[in-house]
Scaffold this motif. Structure first.
Motif, PDB file in Angstrom:
ATOM      1  N   SER A  15       0.935  -1.073  -0.015  1.00 38.02           N
ATOM      2  CA  SER A  15      -0.054  -0.064  -0.116  1.00 38.02           C
ATOM      3  C   SER A  15       0.887   1.103   0.072  1.00 38.02           C
ATOM      4  O   SER A  15       2.094   1.315   0.005  1.00 38.02           O
ATOM      5  CB  SER A  15      -0.930   0.117   1.288  1.00 38.02           C
ATOM      6  OG  SER A  15      -0.178  -0.086   2.309  1.00 38.02           O
ATOM      7  N   SER A  16       0.201   2.339  -0.103  1.00 35.89           N
ATOM      8  CA  SER A  16       0.843   3.814  -0.224  1.00 35.89           C
ATOM      9  C   SER A  16       1.884   4.013   0.946  1.00 35.89           C
ATOM     10  O   SER A  16       3.009   4.234   0.648  1.00 35.89           O
ATOM     11  CB  SER A  16       0.017   4.985  -0.453  1.00 35.89           C
ATOM     12  OG  SER A  16       0.639   5.878  -0.719  1.00 35.89           O
ATOM     13  N   GLU A 140      -0.056   1.341  -7.690  1.00 35.34           N
ATOM     14  CA  GLU A 140      -1.188   1.576  -8.439  1.00 35.34           C
ATOM     15  C   GLU A 140      -0.863   2.713  -9.224  1.00 35.34           C
ATOM     16  O   GLU A 140       0.003   3.631  -8.683  1.00 35.34           O
ATOM     17  CB  GLU A 140      -2.518   1.569  -7.722  1.00 35.34           C
ATOM     18  CG  GLU A 140      -2.901   0.273  -7.035  1.00 35.34           C
ATOM     19  CD  GLU A 140      -3.295  -0.717  -7.858  1.00 35.34           C
ATOM     20  OE1 GLU A 140      -3.676  -0.412  -9.093  1.00 35.34           O
ATOM     21  OE2 GLU A 140      -2.969  -1.931  -7.320  1.00 35.34           O
ATOM     22  N   GLN A 141      -1.689   2.861 -10.290  1.00 35.64           N
ATOM     23  CA  GLN A 141      -1.336   4.409 -11.206  1.00 35.64           C
ATOM     24  C   GLN A 141      -1.400   5.654 -10.303  1.00 35.64           C
ATOM     25  O   GLN A 141      -0.731   6.299 -10.396  1.00 35.64           O
ATOM     26  CB  GLN A 141      -2.352   4.351 -12.190  1.00 35.64           C
ATOM     27  CG  GLN A 141      -2.047   5.484 -13.382  1.00 35.64           C
ATOM     28  CD  GLN A 141      -2.706   5.267 -14.638  1.00 35.64           C
ATOM     29  OE1 GLN A 141      -3.885   4.962 -14.499  1.00 35.64           O
ATOM     30  NE2 GLN A 141      -2.307   5.480 -15.799  1.00 35.64           N
ATOM     31  N   HIS A 142      -2.385   5.752  -9.338  1.00 30.62           N
ATOM     32  CA  HIS A 142      -2.529   7.047  -8.584  1.00 30.62           C
ATOM     33  C   HIS A 142      -1.645   6.994  -7.569  1.00 30.62           C
ATOM     34  O   HIS A 142      -1.074   8.188  -7.214  1.00 30.62           O
ATOM     35  CB  HIS A 142      -3.983   6.839  -7.931  1.00 30.62           C
ATOM     36  CG  HIS A 142      -3.960   5.746  -6.960  1.00 30.62           C
ATOM     37  ND1 HIS A 142      -4.078   4.487  -6.851  1.00 30.62           N
ATOM     38  CD2 HIS A 142      -3.897   6.162  -5.407  1.00 30.62           C
ATOM     39  CE1 HIS A 142      -4.383   3.835  -5.628  1.00 30.62           C
ATOM     40  NE2 HIS A 142      -4.163   4.843  -4.805  1.00 30.62           N
ATOM     41  N   GLN A 143      -0.987   5.845  -7.254  1.00 28.50           N
ATOM     42  CA  GLN A 143       0.365   5.764  -6.242  1.00 28.50           C
ATOM     43  C   GLN A 143       1.613   6.370  -6.910  1.00 28.50           C
ATOM     44  O   GLN A 143       2.551   7.222  -6.444  1.00 28.50           O
ATOM     45  CB  GLN A 143       0.635   4.540  -5.555  1.00 28.50           C
ATOM     46  CG  GLN A 143      -0.725   4.210  -4.518  1.00 28.50           C
ATOM     47  CD  GLN A 143      -0.581   2.825  -4.079  1.00 28.50           C
ATOM     48  OE1 GLN A 143      -0.076   1.744  -4.930  1.00 28.50           O
ATOM     49  NE2 GLN A 143      -0.908   2.462  -2.890  1.00 28.50           N
TER      50      GLN A 143
END
Length: 434
Positions: A15-16, A140-143
């Motif tokens: 995760s981020s 993920e793309q947003h991360q």
């Protein structure tokens, strides 16, 4: 016994907030080998009495792995995982730094260290491929977007460390011991320990993305690889685009190889006679901060006005500040603050102007295979530094520093020609009003 989490457990934890454990160290580790082979090697050889012609010619060849790295990037995809490639390359880089320590005291150290730097450049290029691929698979793309600034910042910190801190340390140890080789041995011993530690750390903390696995259908991957190159070389006005990539930084590519030797060389030889520590502070730290500031300003300008509107101001910014080196070479001032200010002006102009080059590569890479096409563009970017750099040392030796820097100013002409010929969408790069 390894305490690394199995893939099924680690994938859940990518995760981020977990990415803070590895994104900064990964991109710091990506930057250090590059700055070592491209800049630190130049300063070490100058300290050791190697001629400018030999320094420029042989260290420019070290760009070659970065030129051709798109050609072997499929191997990283086909064999094993990117995670394993990262750890393996960091172990190899650490070992190569250790071998440099062993060969520096030898009588044929120039040839032996060049061999080590050559192997180091290939290892660093492979590490680049693995790191960038892993980043896209693990987040993920947003991360990826959220961490873009983090990766850039820690890459810049690596540049500051390599061109500033390590050069300063080498110079300080040289003054303390009276021996050039001991200072550089200590620096490379420290780098060896750093990368062996990074390999261990990344082995422990890097996640296991589900997509990070070897390809099960290598034949299909080879076909896709060939399709990527075929589509790239079908782009409209490609010859003109390649000319832009090769000549936009024609003057800077020659200057970057001779700037550190100029700062270090004796005043009687036309240089400024600065200490290695002063060069580390001026060129490596102050210059790098100015370069970063210029890059941020360039990105903001393009976002406000678009690439087409900014191209000519940026082409001027990357070339006109070269006159500060003409001034320094003819006047040979001894005030460190004045020299630092001049270098900062040139580096800020380069950072501002280089933003146009980056955005042009992004524009050229647009399409179905934009990530792979951007990698091909970076190969041409490395080639644009390699070829002019190879003859810059011999040219400086023939002309002397003062007239060499005059030539650098005249080298702006190819930049202006390619800038005048390319076509750019006026809206490209400009932030759209909401």
């Amino acid at each position: 016994m390894s305490t690394t989490l199995p893939p099924s457990d680690a994938a859940v934890q990518s995760s981020s907030h977990r990415a803070w454990r590895w994104v900064p160290s990964l991109y710091f580790g990506q930057g250090i080998p590059y700055v070592v082979v491209m800049t630190l090697s130049v300063i070490m050889y100058k300290n050791s009495g190697i001629s400018n012609a030999d320094i420029a010619l042989y260290t420019s060849w070290l760009y070659l792995p970065f030129v051709i790295k798109p050609l072997w990037s499929p191997i990283v995809d086909l064999l094993k995982t990117r995670r394993l490639w990262i750890v393996s390359m960091e172990l190899l880089i650490g070992a190569l730094f250790g071998l440099i320590v062993l060969v520096i005291p030898l009588s044929g150290f120039f040839q032996w260290t060049l061999l080590m730097f050559w192997l180091l450049a290939f290892s660093a290029a492979t590490h680049d491929i693995s790191v960038d691929g892993f980043y896209m698979l693990a987040l993920e793309q947003h991360q990826q977007a959220a961490y873009a600034g983090v990766r850039s910042m820690f890459y810049r910190i690596a540049m500051l460390t390599g061109q500033g801190v390590l050069v300063f340390v080498a110079g300080m140890l040289k003054d303390l011991t009276g021996r050039v080789d001991l200072g550089w041995c200590a620096v490379f011993a420290g780098l060896s320990l750093l990368f062996l530690s990074l390999a261990w750390y990344h082995y422990r903390v890097l996640p296991f993305p589900a997509q990070d696995r070897r390809q099960d259908a290598p034949a299909a991957s080879v076909q896709e690889f060939l399709a990527v190159f075929r589509d790239f070389f079908k782009k409209k006005n490609l010859l003109l685009s390649i000319s832009f990539l090769l000549f936009y930084r024609f003057g800077e590519a020659q200057l970057v190889k001779m700037a550190p030797p100029f700062l270090l060389d004796d005043v009687l030889k036309g240089g400024l006679g600065l200490s290695t520590q002063a060069v580390g502070i001026i060129y490596g730290s102050v210059g790098m901060l100015a370069l970063t500031a210029g890059g941020l300003l360039g990105g903001a300008a393009i976002a406000r006005f678009g690439l087409k509107a900014c191209l000519w101001p940026m082409a001027l910014a990357i070339n006109v500040p070269h006159v500060v080196y003409v001034y320094l070479a003819f006047v040979q001032p001894q005030q460190v603050l004045l020299v630092g200010a001049a270098v900062a002006i040139e580096q800020m102009g380069y950072g501002f102007g280089f933003a146009a080059y980056i955005l042009y590569m992004i524009m050229l890479a647009e399409g179905e295979h934009k990530t792979a096409h951007y990698a091909i563009c970076t190969g041409f970017m490395a080639l644009s530094m390699m070829l002019p750099g190879m003859f810059s040392g011999a040219l400086q030796a023939t002309l002397g520093y003062a007239h060499f820097f005059v030539w650098i100013c005249l080298s702006a002409v190819p930049t202006f020609i390619v800038a005048a010929m390319i076509n750019i969408d006026p809206a490209f790069g400009r932030k759209q009003d909401e």
